[in-house]
Write an enzyme that holds these catalytic residues in place. Structure first.
Site, PDB file in Angstrom:
ATOM      1  N   CYS A 105      -0.025   6.872  -4.444  1.00 47.14           N
ATOM      2  CA  CYS A 105      -0.747   5.936  -5.323  1.00 47.14           C
ATOM      3  C   CYS A 105      -2.206   6.310  -5.528  1.00 47.14           C
ATOM      4  O   CYS A 105      -2.684   6.361  -6.657  1.00 47.14           O
ATOM      5  CB  CYS A 105      -0.602   4.499  -4.819  1.00 47.14           C
ATOM      6  SG  CYS A 105      -1.356   4.174  -3.200  1.00 47.14           S
ATOM      7  N   HIS A 152      -2.167  -0.109  -1.336  1.00 43.46           N
ATOM      8  CA  HIS A 152      -1.623   0.408  -2.596  1.00 43.46           C
ATOM      9  C   HIS A 152      -2.619   0.145  -3.719  1.00 43.46           C
ATOM     10  O   HIS A 152      -3.320  -0.869  -3.712  1.00 43.46           O
ATOM     11  CB  HIS A 152      -0.286  -0.268  -2.911  1.00 43.46           C
ATOM     12  CG  HIS A 152       0.462   0.356  -4.042  1.00 43.46           C
ATOM     13  ND1 HIS A 152       0.965   1.637  -3.985  1.00 43.46           N
ATOM     14  CD2 HIS A 152       0.786  -0.115  -5.265  1.00 43.46           C
ATOM     15  CE1 HIS A 152       1.575   1.921  -5.123  1.00 43.46           C
ATOM     16  NE2 HIS A 152       1.481   0.875  -5.925  1.00 43.46           N
ATOM     17  N   HIS A 178       1.115   2.990 -11.721  1.00 39.86           N
ATOM     18  CA  HIS A 178       0.950   3.375 -10.317  1.00 39.86           C
ATOM     19  C   HIS A 178       2.043   4.351  -9.914  1.00 39.86           C
ATOM     20  O   HIS A 178       3.005   4.572 -10.653  1.00 39.86           O
ATOM     21  CB  HIS A 178       0.975   2.139  -9.415  1.00 39.86           C
ATOM     22  CG  HIS A 178       2.291   1.436  -9.383  1.00 39.86           C
ATOM     23  ND1 HIS A 178       3.083   1.386  -8.267  1.00 39.86           N
ATOM     24  CD2 HIS A 178       2.976   0.762 -10.337  1.00 39.86           C
ATOM     25  CE1 HIS A 178       4.186   0.698  -8.530  1.00 39.86           C
ATOM     26  NE2 HIS A 178       4.142   0.308  -9.790  1.00 39.86           N
TER      27      HIS A 178
END
Length: 159
Positions: free
Chosen positions: A52, A106, A118
């Site tokens: 990510c 994240h 993402h």
């Protein structure tokens, strides 16, 4: 005949402007589209695989920004922005650890309309909804990174 000619010209102009705006794209969205589907790779920060924060760092590098490597460190950059005030290009952060302690694990890039890009561990680089049953309860914060000038250049160009 005059009415037909006038209607024809109006239709041509309408189609010209519609096609032009539909095909226009910002450099940020183009960069995201170019890597959509790239597989997930822990520690990855190239088109052979992204995690990510590596994905976010790659996209922002294309816009001339050098972000830290880790999502928790990226969450310290720029200025905090309320979820209701998100604009395309803002970074959105989540706690996906399962501990719900608000830690950052994240990151993604807000692309507008309640969606963010993402690197998903299961699907690679994708676009998801902030309101999905998985991400909505895990949302922690967001940061505005781009300067106004860079927002105009890299994001707003499509409008």
């Amino acid at each position: 005949m005059k009415k037909f000619s006038l209607m024809f010209v109006a239709l041509v102009l309408l189609l010209t402007f519609s096609v032009g705006s539909a095909s226009a794209s910002s450099s940020m969205l183009t960069s995201i589209d170019d890597v959509k589907g790239t597989k997930y790779k822990y520690g990855g920060n190239t088109t052979s695989g992204f995690d990510c924060s590596g994905f976010v760092r790659y996209i922002f590098d294309k816009m001339g920004y050098d972000l830290p490597r880790r999502s928790a460190d990226q969450a310290l950059e720029g200025t905090k922005v309320a979820k209701a005030d998100l604009v395309a290009g803002d970074l959105v952060f989540f706690d996906t650890s399962g501990t719900n302690n608000g830690g950052i694990t994240h990151v993604g890039i807000y692309v507008g309309d309640g969606k963010f890009a993402h690197a998903s561990t299961s699907k690679g680089v994708i676009i998801d909804s902030l309101d999905s049953s998985y991400y909505k309860p895990r949302y922690v914060t967001a940061r505005h990174i781009l300067s106004d000038a860079d927002y105009e250049t890299h994001v707003q160009a499509s409008k």
